[in-house]
Motif scaffolding. Sequence first.
Motif, PDB file in Angstrom:
ATOM      1  N   THR A  53       7.755  21.846 -13.761  1.00 39.14           N
ATOM      2  CA  THR A  53       8.738  22.142 -12.872  1.00 39.14           C
ATOM      3  C   THR A  53       9.446  23.691 -13.307  1.00 39.14           C
ATOM      4  O   THR A  53       9.571  23.760 -14.579  1.00 39.14           O
ATOM      5  CB  THR A  53       9.761  20.983 -13.194  1.00 39.14           C
ATOM      6  OG1 THR A  53       9.184  19.715 -12.940  1.00 39.14           O
ATOM      7  CG2 THR A  53      11.171  21.102 -12.327  1.00 39.14           C
ATOM      8  N   MET A  54      10.165  24.048 -12.406  1.00 40.30           N
ATOM      9  CA  MET A  54      11.007  25.225 -12.468  1.00 40.30           C
ATOM     10  C   MET A  54      12.494  25.203 -12.057  1.00 40.30           C
ATOM     11  O   MET A  54      12.664  24.226 -11.232  1.00 40.30           O
ATOM     12  CB  MET A  54      10.157  26.451 -11.834  1.00 40.30           C
ATOM     13  CG  MET A  54       8.848  26.970 -12.097  1.00 40.30           C
ATOM     14  SD  MET A  54       8.983  27.548 -13.904  1.00 40.30           S
ATOM     15  CE  MET A  54       9.830  29.270 -13.616  1.00 40.30           C
ATOM     16  N   ASN A  55      13.206  26.072 -12.428  1.00 36.13           N
ATOM     17  CA  ASN A  55      14.704  26.328 -12.244  1.00 36.13           C
ATOM     18  C   ASN A  55      14.836  27.105 -11.383  1.00 36.13           C
ATOM     19  O   ASN A  55      13.772  28.356 -11.273  1.00 36.13           O
ATOM     20  CB  ASN A  55      15.584  26.358 -13.560  1.00 36.13           C
ATOM     21  CG  ASN A  55      15.791  25.013 -14.234  1.00 36.13           C
ATOM     22  OD1 ASN A  55      15.643  24.026 -13.613  1.00 36.13           O
ATOM     23  ND2 ASN A  55      15.930  25.033 -15.648  1.00 36.13           N
ATOM     24  N   SER A  56      15.816  27.419 -10.607  1.00 31.17           N
ATOM     25  CA  SER A  56      16.679  28.242 -10.248  1.00 31.17           C
ATOM     26  C   SER A  56      17.969  28.850 -10.507  1.00 31.17           C
ATOM     27  O   SER A  56      18.416  27.930 -11.345  1.00 31.17           O
ATOM     28  CB  SER A  56      16.645  28.449  -8.499  1.00 31.17           C
ATOM     29  OG  SER A  56      15.253  28.123  -7.949  1.00 31.17           O
ATOM     30  N   ALA A  57      18.426  29.910 -10.194  1.00 33.74           N
ATOM     31  CA  ALA A  57      20.028  30.267 -10.847  1.00 33.74           C
ATOM     32  C   ALA A  57      20.720  30.833  -9.428  1.00 33.74           C
ATOM     33  O   ALA A  57      20.165  31.589  -8.929  1.00 33.74           O
ATOM     34  CB  ALA A  57      19.993  30.774 -11.786  1.00 33.74           C
ATOM     35  N   ILE A  58      21.856  30.616  -9.471  1.00 32.84           N
ATOM     36  CA  ILE A  58      22.803  31.313  -8.573  1.00 32.84           C
ATOM     37  C   ILE A  58      23.890  31.570  -9.357  1.00 32.84           C
ATOM     38  O   ILE A  58      24.772  30.817 -10.265  1.00 32.84           O
ATOM     39  CB  ILE A  58      23.395  30.402  -7.545  1.00 32.84           C
ATOM     40  CG1 ILE A  58      22.222  30.222  -6.500  1.00 32.84           C
ATOM     41  CG2 ILE A  58      24.633  31.151  -6.646  1.00 32.84           C
ATOM     42  CD1 ILE A  58      22.607  29.321  -5.085  1.00 32.84           C
TER      43      ILE A  58
END
Length: 97
Positions: A53-58
């Motif tokens: 699994t991977m994350n993203s960020a804002i």
Amino acid sequence: MKAVFIPYNQAYKDRLLELMKRMSIRGFTSWQDVQGRGSKTGEPHYGDHAWPTMNSAIITMVDDDKVDAFLEAIHALDAKTQAQGIHAFVWNIEKMV
């Protein structure tokens, strides 16, 4: 004005963008394929064979009067699916050009 940094499981992307749209939080910068691990109980998100699994960020700049409601909405989203992982961190913005 506050900067709100939101690291999140990629599964949250559409829900987070819709939440921001509903709250009239327009401008943001995002990063895809962010690696990380929760500080307490979160599983690693490394994008490898063991932890795929991977994350993203804002990061978004939010008017002071919207910050609390925005954080509450993010917390409610996290409470529905805690295993996915979404958090928010807030900084003061001193100046903007």
